[in-house]
Motif scaffolding. Structure first.
Motif, PDB file in Angstrom:
ATOM      1  N   TYR A 203       0.848  -1.200   0.000  1.00 19.11           N
ATOM      2  CA  TYR A 203       0.000   0.000   0.000  1.00 19.11           C
ATOM      3  C   TYR A 203       0.878   1.243   0.000  1.00 19.11           C
ATOM      4  O   TYR A 203       1.702   1.441   0.890  1.00 19.11           O
ATOM      5  CB  TYR A 203      -0.885  -0.011   1.246  1.00 19.11           C
ATOM      6  CG  TYR A 203      -1.899   1.116   1.311  1.00 19.11           C
ATOM      7  CD1 TYR A 203      -2.868   1.269   0.318  1.00 19.11           C
ATOM      8  CD2 TYR A 203      -1.906   2.004   2.384  1.00 19.11           C
ATOM      9  CE1 TYR A 203      -3.807   2.284   0.390  1.00 19.11           C
ATOM     10  CE2 TYR A 203      -2.845   3.025   2.462  1.00 19.11           C
ATOM     11  CZ  TYR A 203      -3.795   3.165   1.461  1.00 19.11           C
ATOM     12  OH  TYR A 203      -4.723   4.171   1.534  1.00 19.11           O
TER      13      TYR A 203
ATOM     14  N   ASN B 268      -5.888  -1.396   9.462  1.00 19.58           N
ATOM     15  CA  ASN B 268      -6.666  -0.403   8.733  1.00 19.58           C
ATOM     16  C   ASN B 268      -7.652   0.234   9.722  1.00 19.58           C
ATOM     17  O   ASN B 268      -8.759  -0.251   9.918  1.00 19.58           O
ATOM     18  CB  ASN B 268      -7.412  -1.053   7.565  1.00 19.58           C
ATOM     19  CG  ASN B 268      -8.092  -0.029   6.687  1.00 19.58           C
ATOM     20  OD1 ASN B 268      -7.669   1.114   6.602  1.00 19.58           O
ATOM     21  ND2 ASN B 268      -9.161  -0.432   6.024  1.00 19.58           N
TER      22      ASN B 268
ATOM     23  N   GLN C 253      -3.417   4.968   8.609  1.00 14.67           N
ATOM     24  CA  GLN C 253      -3.337   5.082   7.148  1.00 14.67           C
ATOM     25  C   GLN C 253      -3.568   6.519   6.689  1.00 14.67           C
ATOM     26  O   GLN C 253      -3.089   6.907   5.611  1.00 14.67           O
ATOM     27  CB  GLN C 253      -4.316   4.126   6.468  1.00 14.67           C
ATOM     28  CG  GLN C 253      -5.793   4.416   6.673  1.00 14.67           C
ATOM     29  CD  GLN C 253      -6.330   3.801   7.964  1.00 14.67           C
ATOM     30  OE1 GLN C 253      -5.583   3.304   8.805  1.00 14.67           O
ATOM     31  NE2 GLN C 253      -7.654   3.828   8.108  1.00 14.67           N
TER      32      GLN C 253
END
Length: 383
Positions: free
Chosen positions: A5, A129, A171
């Motif tokens: 990511y 997350n 994030q």
């Protein structure tokens, strides 16, 4: 099988700072600029940034209170300023301390106040997350001025509270966009060049040996290691060479991105314990613990240690992996001497009382990288 990511859009290359107006223009008309103190030599850069933004009618509120190892008090002051001024986005121009400060200001915007205990105890996993902290968090643009912290491409923000350094992972800490312009790095003095360059090496090396490493992160890690080994000594001697600076900026970006996706190893939390007690700069604290770490963890990482040792010394291609891995200790020490980072804690005037705080830090009993006794032995080697 792996997950990778990297949501930050990266503008890389010489002269990319001039594109800041186009990048920033889509985020609003009022910006919080987060930097270190507005004094020479960086004041000229900050003035240039303000001029670029003024050219597209963006108002700049300048928060220039950042210091190395940013504290909860400092970040809270920036948070309050962003709230009172009702800014539309946050722009950080600087190294890791400025970018980390800006991350938390942007992350927490919209809250009545920052609950530091909650942040430090909740956002502890780089691969989780998490839910959004607030629906009013701000867009973040990062302009890096050093080649080492990698903060412009990570989800981590390191903030100090008393003698503890805490990492907040989220994030939403990834900058929306970042500029990596090696022209901004040619004025870095040799000591900061060395410390930040070695920091980039450690990001690459630790993510390379981490069990969460993937083919994606390993490719980035090995290239970053190669670039630091080749170009950091050259940049120390010829700091204004833009090609050397560009190669180190590549290493920094690759190292940070691989760290964000694979994680660190023992040296990073050990260096943060040291930094919290002594305020030794992060890259220099890493250099202190690395020889002891390499010695202690050699048997656990023979194949990968051998590969890295051969990057330092191609003659090791002719020996076994076991012998090459064993040589990494000497190669690391030689490299640290070459760039002026071969030091012990005593060389920083760390007192015995401070060392007792370091070696008895309760965190050593909970780190997943080795037993408390093994990690304490690394600290003793470093003293």
């Amino acid at each position: 099988m792996f997950t990778y990511y990297q949501p930050s859009k990266i503008y890389f290359g010489k002269g990319r700072l001039k594109e800041l107006s186009t990048i920033a223009n889509k985020y609003g008309r009022k910006c919080l600029l987060v930097t270190t103190e507005n004094i020479a030599p960086l004041d000229k850069l900050y003035d240039r940034v303000k001029e670029i933004l003024g050219g597209v009618s963006i108002e700049v509120i300048h928060f220039d209170k950042v210091l190395p190892n940013p504290t909860v008090e400092m970040v809270t002051e920036g948070f309050e300023l962003a709230k009172s001024e009702k800014v539309d986005f946050v722009l950080s121009v600087g190294g890791g301390s400025s970018i980390d400060t800006a991350k938390v200001i942007a992350l927490t915007n919209g809250l009545e106040k920052i609950d530091w205990d909650y942040l430090f105890s909740t956002f502890t996993n780089p691969f989780e997350n998490y839910e959004k902290l607030t629906d009013k968090n701000l867009p973040l643009i990062a302009v890096s001025t050093t080649s080492g912290t990698g903060s412009q491409v990570t989800q981590a923000a390191v903030i100090s509270s008393g003698t503890e350094k805490n990492t907040i992972f989220h994030q939403d800490n990834f900058p929306n966009e970042c500029i990596v312009d090696p022209e901004l790095m040619i004025t870095l003095p040799p000591r900061i060049t060395a410390a930040t360059g070695f920091d980039a090496f450690t990001h690459a090396f630790e993510s390379y040996i981490n069990p969460k490493a993937s083919i994606m992160t390993e490719i980035q890690s090995l290239k970053a290691i190669e670039l630091v080994v080749r170009y950091l000594p050259k940049a120390m001697e010829e700091g204004t060479n833009i090609d050397y600076r560009e190669q180190l900026a590549v290493a920094d970006t690759f190292g940070g991105s691989s760290l964000a996706n694979a994680g660190a190893a023992a040296p990073h939390p050990l260096s943060e314990i040291i930094g919290g007690v002594t305020h030794i700069p992060h890259g220099e604290a890493l250099a202190v613990v690395y020889p002891g770490f390499i010695k202690s963890f050699n048997d656990d990482n023979i194949e990968k240690f051998a590969i890295v040792a051969r990057i330092f010394n191609s003659e090791l291609e002719n020996v076994s992996d076991k012998d090459a891995a064993a040589s990494l200790f000497d190669e690391i020490n030689t490299f640290l001497s070459k760039v002026g980072l071969s030091k012990k804690l005593k060389d920083f005037n760390v007192s015995e009382d401070q060392f007792e705080q370091i070696i008895n830090n309760p965190v050593l009993g909970f780190l997943p990288f080795g037993s408390k006794e093994k990690l304490q032995e690394i600290m003793r080697e470093s003293y």
